[in-house]
Design an enzyme around this catalytic site. Structure first.
Site, PDB file in Angstrom:
ATOM      1  N   VAL A   1       0.864  -1.182   0.000  1.00 22.03           N
ATOM      2  CA  VAL A   1       0.000   0.000   0.000  1.00 22.03           C
ATOM      3  C   VAL A   1       0.899   1.230   0.000  1.00 22.03           C
ATOM      4  O   VAL A   1       1.809   1.349   0.829  1.00 22.03           O
ATOM      5  CB  VAL A   1      -0.958   0.000   1.211  1.00 22.03           C
TER       6      VAL A   1
ATOM      7  N   GLY B   1       4.554   4.130   2.973  1.00 24.47           N
ATOM      8  CA  GLY B   1       4.094   2.902   2.329  1.00 24.47           C
ATOM      9  C   GLY B   1       4.198   1.752   3.318  1.00 24.47           C
ATOM     10  O   GLY B   1       4.806   1.892   4.391  1.00 24.47           O
ATOM     11  N   LYS B   2       3.605   0.660   3.019  1.00 24.43           N
ATOM     12  CA  LYS B   2       3.743  -0.541   3.857  1.00 24.43           C
ATOM     13  C   LYS B   2       3.288  -1.728   3.025  1.00 24.43           C
ATOM     14  O   LYS B   2       2.500  -1.579   2.096  1.00 24.43           O
ATOM     15  CB  LYS B   2       2.870  -0.433   5.112  1.00 24.43           C
ATOM     16  N   GLY B   3       3.781  -2.915   3.382  1.00 27.82           N
ATOM     17  CA  GLY B   3       3.360  -4.099   2.638  1.00 27.82           C
ATOM     18  C   GLY B   3       3.464  -5.325   3.502  1.00 27.82           C
ATOM     19  O   GLY B   3       3.734  -5.240   4.707  1.00 27.82           O
TER      20      GLY B   3
END
Ligand code: NAD
Length: 452
Positions: free
Chosen positions: A93, A138-140
């Site tokens: 994301v 962001g992050k995932g």
């Protein structure tokens, strides 16, 4: 062993502006946010929207920040050691890149879902802004339990996930890092896979990811950076609470990367760890628990259970332990109203992301317990990730002294901007940290405008 949690004496005046239980914002409906008040995304964005109301942030900026820019979800098959195939789900994301490339970790955990990743991605935008970094958020993650896979299975899972998102990341665009369940080894595999797939001629493909092993393009000081930043923040903030860092007692929830480094660094400064918990159990001691020996035990056995240097205790005994500082460093939403009522401390230093729910925080503030919010207290990790990225793109390496000094400068500056916002708006520290982060984002948007 039980110590009843009597409310500690209030150490500072109650701020005028703190998020009320009936807080509402038209942005919740306009952006179609979940209506469940316990939803993590609603809670994290809600804290920002409250700060936005206090500082009177223009409505259009509230709308932009209430939803991520891109939500990428991938499914990919991987061959297991027994020759059979398993399908995995991965996320990335990208919340906002107004200040620079998207930046944030990758979580490898069986319970990862889109709402978590969205929340963590949003928090990264706020954290990078507060820490003065040229990054967005962001992050995932991958829905996987790394403990249940062999090293070779994990390598194939991580490499195949990297291939699936390779065209959505890059050293100038989106730079992942480790988070819960992911390690420096995983980061090295991601860098290597990305180097094969991408076209980065003239650039160092290692700069696509941070938190790598030092031998593979990582930075000295990155492994301990988040814990170091928590302790740097405490060192800055404790004097106004009447506490001396060299004599504090503390407890830690989660003894992984962040918790164990925070524990070891605080112990080295003279602090005394009295209680600790992780996914394997709860421990207490009336004397200091040896943080270095415990970290060694965890690296050999995978958890704190069975450590001989402390006594096993109940969850209640853990939370009720009388300490000066409580460091939640495990997962989100672990300090709810009931835990907040049990805590017997002066200050909560958030090592984890979003460990305290809004109702939990209301109880803490009512009881005069100060909360050092995650976007301030755990910004050390992404700050040293930024230093790693600088070293990669300039083909230089910094010594540990320089890393630690530069980190401390960012932590002091972020804490000072938070304190200035608290004074200006007479609010709690979380609201103040969001205001300081939003002020920087607002200025950027005002100059660049909103296309077209
Ligand atoms: P980690 O995987 O190294 O450690 C997580 C710890 O939480 C482990 O000790 C685990 O046992 C514990 N835990 C998990 N479930 C638990 C439960 N139900 N009850 C008690 N303990 C439980 O992860 P980490 O990197 O230390 O991250 C911890 C937190 O810090 C996360 O919120 C993460 O997003 C945040 N964070 C990490 C970094 C970083 O650089 N690693 C940076 C900023 C924020």
């Amino acid at each position: 062993m039980t110590t009843l949690a009597s409310p500690p004496a209030a150490t500072h005046a109650r701020p005028k502006n703190t998020p009320p239980s009936n807080f509402s914002s038209s942005v919740f409906e306009e952006c179609g946010l979940p209506s469940d008040p316990n939803n993590l995304y609603r809670q994290t964005v809600g804290s920002m929207l409250y700060a936005a109301q206090v500082m009177d942030l223009p409505h259009e900026f509230q709308l932009i920040l209430a939803q991520p820019k891109n939500e990428i979800m991938v499914h990919f098959p991987v061959r297991m050691d027994n020759g059979k195939y398993q399908l995995f789900k991965g996320y990335r994301v990208q919340h906002n890149n107004a200040l620079g490339p998207f930046k944030g970790g990758l979580r490898f955990h069986p319970d990862v879902h889109l709402d978590d990743v969205k929340s963590l991605s949003f928090l990264m935008t706020m954290k990078c802004s507060l820490a003065g970094l040229p990054y967005g958020g962001g992050k995932g993650g991958i829905k996987v339990d790394p403990r249940k896979h062999s090293v070779s299975e994990m390598e194939r899972i991580v490499r195949r996930f990297t291939a699936a998102i390779a065209h959505n990341i890059g050293p100038d665009y989106d730079i992942p890092a480790p988070d819960v369940g992911s390690t420096a080894q995983h980061m090295a595999w991601i860098a290597d896979t990305y180097a094969f797939i991408s076209e980065t001629s003239g650039k160092n493909p290692n700069a696509v990811i941070t938190g790598k092993p030092v031998e593979s393009g990582g930075s000295l000081g990155r492994e301990k950076a988040t814990g170091q930043g928590v302790i740097d923040t405490l060192e800055i903030m404790l004097p106004e609470l009447g506490l001396d860092i060299s004599r504090v007692t503390f407890s830690v929830l989660g003894f992984g990367n962040v918790g164990s480094w925070a524990g070891r660094i605080l112990a080295a400064k003279g602090g005394s760890m009295r209680a600790v918990a992780d996914h394997t159990g709860f421990l207490r001691s009336d004397k200091s628990i040896d943080a270095i020996a415990l970290a060694d035990h965890v690296s050999k056995t995978g958890g704190i259970r069975g450590f001989a240097g402390a006594e096993p205790c109940s969850k209640e005994d853990f939370y009720k332990a009388k300490v000066d500082v409580f460091i939640p460093a495990a997962l989100e939403q672990m300090v709810q109203e009931s835990e907040a009522r049990m805590l017997n401390c002066t200050v909560v230093a958030e090592g984890a992301n979003a460990p305290t729910t809004p109702p939990g925080e209301r109880v803490l503030l009512e009881r005069g317990i100060e909360v050092l919010p995650a976007i301030l207290a755990n910004a050390g990790g992404v700050t040293v990730s930024y230093f790693e990225w600088i070293q990669n793109i300039t083909f230089h390496s910094w010594d540990l002294k320089r890393v630690d000094q530069e980190l401390n400068k960012h932590m002091v500056d972020a804490a000072n901007r938070t304190r200035a916002a608290r004074q200006q708006y007479d609010c709690d520290l979380r609201t103040a940290a969001y205001i300081a982060a939003l002020q920087r984002l607002q200025k950027t948007y005002e100059f660049r405008g909103i296309f077209p």
